[in-house]
Design a protein around this motif. Structure first.
Motif, PDB file in Angstrom:
ATOM      1  N   VAL A  38      45.595  42.773  36.505  1.00 21.83           N
ATOM      2  CA  VAL A  38      44.665  42.369  35.447  1.00 21.83           C
ATOM      3  C   VAL A  38      43.919  43.616  34.983  1.00 21.83           C
ATOM      4  O   VAL A  38      43.340  44.335  35.814  1.00 21.83           O
ATOM      5  CB  VAL A  38      43.669  41.309  35.956  1.00 21.83           C
ATOM      6  CG1 VAL A  38      42.662  40.956  34.870  1.00 21.83           C
ATOM      7  CG2 VAL A  38      44.422  40.064  36.416  1.00 21.83           C
ATOM      8  N   LYS A  66      37.828  37.892  33.241  1.00 20.37           N
ATOM      9  CA  LYS A  66      38.324  38.920  32.336  1.00 20.37           C
ATOM     10  C   LYS A  66      38.491  38.446  30.893  1.00 20.37           C
ATOM     11  O   LYS A  66      38.573  39.250  29.986  1.00 20.37           O
ATOM     12  CB  LYS A  66      39.655  39.462  32.855  1.00 20.37           C
ATOM     13  CG  LYS A  66      39.563  40.126  34.232  1.00 20.37           C
ATOM     14  CD  LYS A  66      38.728  41.380  34.174  1.00 20.37           C
ATOM     15  CE  LYS A  66      38.721  42.093  35.518  1.00 20.37           C
ATOM     16  NZ  LYS A  66      37.938  43.341  35.499  1.00 20.37           N
ATOM     17  N   THR A  85      41.863  34.164  31.628  1.00 22.52           N
ATOM     18  CA  THR A  85      41.535  34.522  33.004  1.00 22.52           C
ATOM     19  C   THR A  85      40.016  34.590  33.157  1.00 22.52           C
ATOM     20  O   THR A  85      39.301  34.845  32.188  1.00 22.52           O
ATOM     21  CB  THR A  85      42.130  35.889  33.389  1.00 22.52           C
ATOM     22  OG1 THR A  85      41.555  36.912  32.555  1.00 22.52           O
ATOM     23  CG2 THR A  85      43.635  35.896  33.206  1.00 22.52           C
ATOM     24  N   TYR A 136      49.695  45.428  27.667  1.00 22.38           N
ATOM     25  CA  TYR A 136      48.575  44.503  27.761  1.00 22.38           C
ATOM     26  C   TYR A 136      47.684  44.640  26.523  1.00 22.38           C
ATOM     27  O   TYR A 136      47.407  45.754  26.077  1.00 22.38           O
ATOM     28  CB  TYR A 136      47.697  44.817  28.976  1.00 22.38           C
ATOM     29  CG  TYR A 136      48.247  44.436  30.322  1.00 22.38           C
ATOM     30  CD1 TYR A 136      47.867  43.247  30.938  1.00 22.38           C
ATOM     31  CD2 TYR A 136      49.106  45.276  31.015  1.00 22.38           C
ATOM     32  CE1 TYR A 136      48.330  42.897  32.197  1.00 22.38           C
ATOM     33  CE2 TYR A 136      49.568  44.933  32.273  1.00 22.38           C
ATOM     34  CZ  TYR A 136      49.180  43.753  32.863  1.00 22.38           C
ATOM     35  OH  TYR A 136      49.650  43.426  34.116  1.00 22.38           O
ATOM     36  N   ILE A 194      43.984  37.420  27.796  1.00 24.22           N
ATOM     37  CA  ILE A 194      44.918  38.538  27.955  1.00 24.22           C
ATOM     38  C   ILE A 194      46.246  38.190  27.289  1.00 24.22           C
ATOM     39  O   ILE A 194      46.733  37.065  27.391  1.00 24.22           O
ATOM     40  CB  ILE A 194      45.152  38.853  29.444  1.00 24.22           C
ATOM     41  CG1 ILE A 194      43.855  39.360  30.100  1.00 24.22           C
ATOM     42  CG2 ILE A 194      46.257  39.894  29.618  1.00 24.22           C
ATOM     43  CD1 ILE A 194      43.985  39.583  31.597  1.00 24.22           C
ATOM     44  N   SER A 216      43.984  43.183  26.232  1.00 29.89           N
ATOM     45  CA  SER A 216      43.017  42.436  27.023  1.00 29.89           C
ATOM     46  C   SER A 216      41.649  42.442  26.355  1.00 29.89           C
ATOM     47  O   SER A 216      41.425  43.145  25.366  1.00 29.89           O
ATOM     48  CB  SER A 216      42.913  43.037  28.428  1.00 29.89           C
ATOM     49  OG  SER A 216      42.508  44.394  28.362  1.00 29.89           O
ATOM     50  N   SER A 217      40.730  41.654  26.932  1.00 28.32           N
ATOM     51  CA  SER A 217      39.373  41.514  26.390  1.00 28.32           C
ATOM     52  C   SER A 217      39.427  41.209  24.896  1.00 28.32           C
ATOM     53  O   SER A 217      38.736  41.827  24.087  1.00 28.32           O
ATOM     54  CB  SER A 217      38.556  42.787  26.651  1.00 28.32           C
ATOM     55  OG  SER A 217      38.471  43.063  28.025  1.00 28.32           O
TER      56      SER A 217
END
Length: 258
Positions: free
Chosen positions: A234, A188, A185, A204, A191, A206-207
């Protein structure tokens, strides 16, 4: 799995007059048992008779005859979690007012996604994957959807190793199969979105920051399906304190490597 691979489970069927029946989690088993003895049901894809199964443990479902091959299904033998996950997602889209169809069949592709979501500009197939299948099979299904202008969303059932991890910054190891479910994404980054039917919540990561091999540093968060939105939420960027944790984990991993 709770069934043999030769048995195909579905949650939708046609009646004799052509109307579609969708088995939701709110239907009473007593009503379904009455239907079972008084109605005939047919597969929406191959039109063969399917049986309405209503037990006390397994989620009510329609099933083809044993050893029956249905070209309209990719079923590898569905687990209770897969049936529950599809019902959860269907109910979720209905609750937030997004048009969603459960197990629609595309004749032109001979493919049946778990759900098909329609918004103002596009149709989006949703695939909830509970079992490990060949990566080339996932790529083939994705290519089929893209061939007709649709981009699917693949959601993996939350692996147990993730359910056991605390929320916050940590290290995760992803198999080659799990890497297929990574989503890029902007802005961001990468993910990893999964869903856990047992607790009706999304997990999630993420990063994601790749360390080496299968290891990533990421930010683990959970979100109840009752608080989810669509397009799917998100996660926020890491805070300054969380970035410090990233740096510490990365330097520790670098030191061990050296």
């Amino acid at each position: 799995n709770i069934v043999k691979r030769s048995v195909i489970f579905i949650l939708t069927a046609k009646q004799e007059d052509g109307t579609i029946v969708i088995l939701s989690s709110h239907m009473r088993r007593e009503q379904l048992r009455e239907w079972r003895s008084s109605r005939l049901f047919f597969c929406p894809g191959c039109n063969d008779i399917v049986h309405l199964k209503v037990g006390d443990i397994v989620i009510p479902h329609f099933a083809h005859k044993k050893d029956k091959s249905c070209s309209a299904s990719f079923s590898e033998g569905e687990s209770k979690e897969h049936l529950q996950g599809k019902q959860d997602l269907f109910t979720f889209f209905k609750r937030i007012g997004v048009e969603g169809k459960l197990e629609p069949y595309f004749n032109v592709l001979a493919q049946r996604p778990d759900l098909l979501v329609t918004n103002e500009t596009e149709q989006i197939p949703i695939e909830f994957q509970c079992s490990a299948i060949p990566i080339k099979q996932i790529k083939s299904r994705t290519a089929g959807y893209k061939k007709v202008g649709m981009t699917p969303i693949w959601i993996l059932r939350t692996p147990r190793k993730i359910m056991a991890l605390p929320q916050g910054v940590g290290i995760i190891q992803l198999s080659e199969f799990e890497k297929v479910f990574l989503t890029k994404t902007f802005p961001k980054g990468i993910i990893f979105l999964t869903y856990n039917p047992q607790f009706q919540g999304f997990h999630y990561f993420s990063s994601l920051l790749h360390i080496a091999g299968r290891r990533y540093i990421g930010l683990h968060r959970t979100l109840s399906i009752s608080k989810q939105i669509f397009p799917f939420a998100v996660p926020k960027n890491p805070t300054d304190n969380e970035l410090q944790s990233y740096a510490m984990l990365f330097l520790s991993a670098r030191k061990k490597f050296l």
